[in-house]
Design a protein around this motif. Sequence first.
Motif, PDB file in Angstrom:
ATOM      1  N   UNK A   1       0.862  -1.259   0.114  1.00 25.03           N
ATOM      2  CA  UNK A   1      -0.057   0.019   0.118  1.00 25.03           C
ATOM      3  C   UNK A   1       0.778   1.140  -0.068  1.00 25.03           C
ATOM      4  N   UNK A   2       0.486   2.288  -1.053  1.00 20.87           N
ATOM      5  CA  UNK A   2       0.927   3.496  -1.022  1.00 20.87           C
ATOM      6  C   UNK A   2      -0.170   4.619  -0.864  1.00 20.87           C
ATOM      7  N   UNK A   3       0.150   5.723  -0.041  1.00 25.38           N
ATOM      8  CA  UNK A   3      -1.053   6.589   0.159  1.00 25.38           C
ATOM      9  C   UNK A   3      -0.671   7.761  -0.596  1.00 25.38           C
ATOM     10  N   UNK A   4      -1.520   7.969  -1.636  1.00 24.51           N
ATOM     11  CA  UNK A   4      -1.492   9.308  -2.190  1.00 24.51           C
ATOM     12  C   UNK A   4      -0.834   9.084  -3.629  1.00 24.51           C
ATOM     13  N   UNK A   5      -1.230   9.920  -4.594  1.00 27.71           N
ATOM     14  CA  UNK A   5      -0.428   9.865  -6.128  1.00 27.71           C
ATOM     15  C   UNK A   5       0.685  10.380  -5.954  1.00 27.71           C
ATOM     16  N   UNK A   6       1.207  11.168  -5.012  1.00 23.05           N
ATOM     17  CA  UNK A   6       2.790  11.450  -4.867  1.00 23.05           C
ATOM     18  C   UNK A   6       3.626  10.200  -4.436  1.00 23.05           C
ATOM     19  N   UNK A   7       3.086   9.121  -4.042  1.00 20.87           N
ATOM     20  CA  UNK A   7       3.934   7.929  -3.875  1.00 20.87           C
ATOM     21  C   UNK A   7       4.074   7.243  -4.954  1.00 20.87           C
ATOM     22  N   UNK A   8       3.297   7.502  -6.039  1.00 18.41           N
ATOM     23  CA  UNK A   8       3.620   6.562  -7.397  1.00 18.41           C
ATOM     24  C   UNK A   8       4.938   6.369  -7.670  1.00 18.41           C
ATOM     25  N   UNK A   9       5.800   7.424  -7.674  1.00 20.43           N
ATOM     26  CA  UNK A   9       7.434   6.941  -8.230  1.00 20.43           C
ATOM     27  C   UNK A   9       7.861   5.877  -6.978  1.00 20.43           C
ATOM     28  N   UNK A  10       7.609   5.927  -5.837  1.00 15.71           N
ATOM     29  CA  UNK A  10       8.012   5.015  -4.959  1.00 15.71           C
ATOM     30  C   UNK A  10       7.500   3.651  -5.237  1.00 15.71           C
ATOM     31  N   UNK A  11       6.174   3.635  -5.627  1.00 18.34           N
ATOM     32  CA  UNK A  11       5.549   2.439  -6.068  1.00 18.34           C
ATOM     33  C   UNK A  11       6.359   1.566  -7.083  1.00 18.34           C
ATOM     34  N   UNK A  12       6.890   2.475  -8.145  1.00 21.33           N
ATOM     35  CA  UNK A  12       7.696   2.100  -9.507  1.00 21.33           C
ATOM     36  C   UNK A  12       8.808   1.601  -8.787  1.00 21.33           C
ATOM     37  N   UNK A  13       9.548   2.412  -8.158  1.00 18.70           N
ATOM     38  CA  UNK A  13      11.009   1.863  -7.658  1.00 18.70           C
ATOM     39  C   UNK A  13      10.793   0.410  -6.970  1.00 18.70           C
ATOM     40  N   UNK A  14       9.678   0.317  -5.938  1.00 13.14           N
ATOM     41  CA  UNK A  14       9.529  -1.094  -5.538  1.00 13.14           C
ATOM     42  C   UNK A  14       9.294  -2.093  -6.352  1.00 13.14           C
ATOM     43  N   UNK A  15       8.559  -2.063  -7.427  1.00 11.68           N
ATOM     44  CA  UNK A  15       8.395  -2.900  -8.470  1.00 11.68           C
ATOM     45  C   UNK A  15       9.424  -3.211  -9.008  1.00 11.68           C
ATOM     46  N   UNK A  16      10.239  -2.501  -9.680  1.00 12.66           N
ATOM     47  CA  UNK A  16      11.616  -2.761 -10.317  1.00 12.66           C
ATOM     48  C   UNK A  16      12.632  -3.318  -9.637  1.00 12.66           C
ATOM     49  N   UNK A  17      12.375  -3.422  -8.189  1.00 13.80           N
ATOM     50  CA  UNK A  17      13.427  -3.644  -7.321  1.00 13.80           C
ATOM     51  C   UNK A  17      13.744  -5.522  -7.294  1.00 13.80           C
ATOM     52  N   UNK A  18      12.648  -6.084  -7.676  1.00 16.81           N
ATOM     53  CA  UNK A  18      12.642  -7.366  -8.029  1.00 16.81           C
ATOM     54  C   UNK A  18      12.214  -7.860  -6.412  1.00 16.81           C
ATOM     55  N   UNK A  19      12.059  -7.425  -5.310  1.00 13.90           N
ATOM     56  CA  UNK A  19      11.793  -7.481  -3.923  1.00 13.90           C
ATOM     57  C   UNK A  19      10.531  -7.537  -3.575  1.00 13.90           C
ATOM     58  N   UNK A  20       9.428  -7.276  -4.500  1.00 17.56           N
ATOM     59  CA  UNK A  20       8.110  -6.668  -4.208  1.00 17.56           C
ATOM     60  C   UNK A  20       7.209  -8.229  -4.049  1.00 17.56           C
ATOM     61  N   UNK A  21       6.422  -8.301  -3.116  1.00 18.55           N
ATOM     62  CA  UNK A  21       5.519  -9.662  -3.263  1.00 18.55           C
ATOM     63  C   UNK A  21       4.184  -9.075  -3.513  1.00 18.55           C
ATOM     64  N   UNK A  22       3.507  -9.665  -4.343  1.00 22.34           N
ATOM     65  CA  UNK A  22       2.220  -9.214  -4.850  1.00 22.34           C
ATOM     66  C   UNK A  22       2.063  -7.959  -5.595  1.00 22.34           C
ATOM     67  N   UNK A  23       1.190  -7.007  -5.381  1.00 27.81           N
ATOM     68  CA  UNK A  23       0.750  -5.928  -6.343  1.00 27.81           C
ATOM     69  C   UNK A  23       1.110  -4.725  -5.506  1.00 27.81           C
ATOM     70  N   UNK A  24       1.502  -3.564  -6.088  1.00 26.98           N
ATOM     71  CA  UNK A  24       1.617  -2.390  -5.434  1.00 26.98           C
ATOM     72  C   UNK A  24       0.504  -1.489  -5.937  1.00 26.98           C
ATOM     73  N   UNK A  25      -0.170  -0.767  -4.685  1.00 27.14           N
ATOM     74  CA  UNK A  25      -1.408  -0.258  -4.886  1.00 27.14           C
ATOM     75  C   UNK A  25      -1.375   1.193  -4.302  1.00 27.14           C
TER      76      UNK A  25
END
Length: 363
Positions: free
Chosen positions: A331-355
Amino acid sequence: MSTTKVTTSLPSSMTAVQVVEFHKPWKINTVPTPNELGDYDILVKTAVASLCHTDSMVLDGVFPNAKLPQTGSHEGTGTVVEVGKKVENFKKGDRVMSGIPREQCGSCRDCKGPNDWHQYCANAKGMIGVFGADGAFADYHVSDSRTSCLVPDSVSLTDAAPLACAGVTIYRAIIVSEAKKGDWLAMVGAGGGLGHLGIQMAKAQGIKVIAIDARDEALELCKKAGAEHVFDARKGKDEVVKQIQELTGGDGADATINLSEHETAAPLACAVTKMHGNMIQISQPAIVSIPFAELVFRDVRVKGSLVAGQDQSQAMLDLVGKAGIKVETNIFNGLNEVPKMIDLAHSGKMKGKAVCVVDKSQV
């Protein structure tokens, strides 16, 4: 198609996360709030917007008909605040999972065929968040009432957002696989956003699941999702095939779904499938390469599958609610957090979905 002005009192501008230049970072912009709707459009106050691999494809310029700027995310949920004049299946206040296709032509072979063909309409105006229509990384977004679904009370808007693409994609793939109760269904790349949903959906239908992946985090998620038979692809194709044949009495899986873009994934998916079985390809590498022996000597049938039509999408949501299927979310709160979501997704360490929770009041 005619358009109508939005009469609900809304702010004149809103925040949107957009691709403004290919291969460059996403931008957080202030843009006009949608103020016109087509006959079958619904205006949604975004509650949650989820990140999908397709968002990276948009950024990389994979879609030749994409025009910039493009507001991202085709996995959105929220509350209907206005409807087009011909909309009959939604009203203000409804909780909605937005459909991806916008304004399909209604006259081509796919539109006139079975409901789960409609998403293949080549004449559609666009796909929200992908091309031709802005997506859910915004305070408000427009979707098509003919492809969107009502979210059951038993499913949260947070869980429903990833289901708008990941959920409907894996659900249809299970249908296309023709796996039925008591059959063995293998999934290569099972420990990701789609796979952990597919494991639960298949089990809820009495299908025996074989989960295959190559990351420690992914194998852990497979087990958390309920997979009882989990195999590590890092042991090599021959060893994985041997183990799965031993498990299935020598035949292999009745059907297999490939969720991985790795160059070895499609060959492995075919190899673990029994002779004359189905391998469903839903990952999207530039080229899918399969040894001829799997196709010719073993008669493994390879099929592609995209997202589901409206009927199957609604059935998927109902199954999720009835079976208590859980979505692994970051979970990320607020549209300003979207860049952090993307960084996590590209890290290879994410489990499940970034929302991204866009509007906490709805969640």
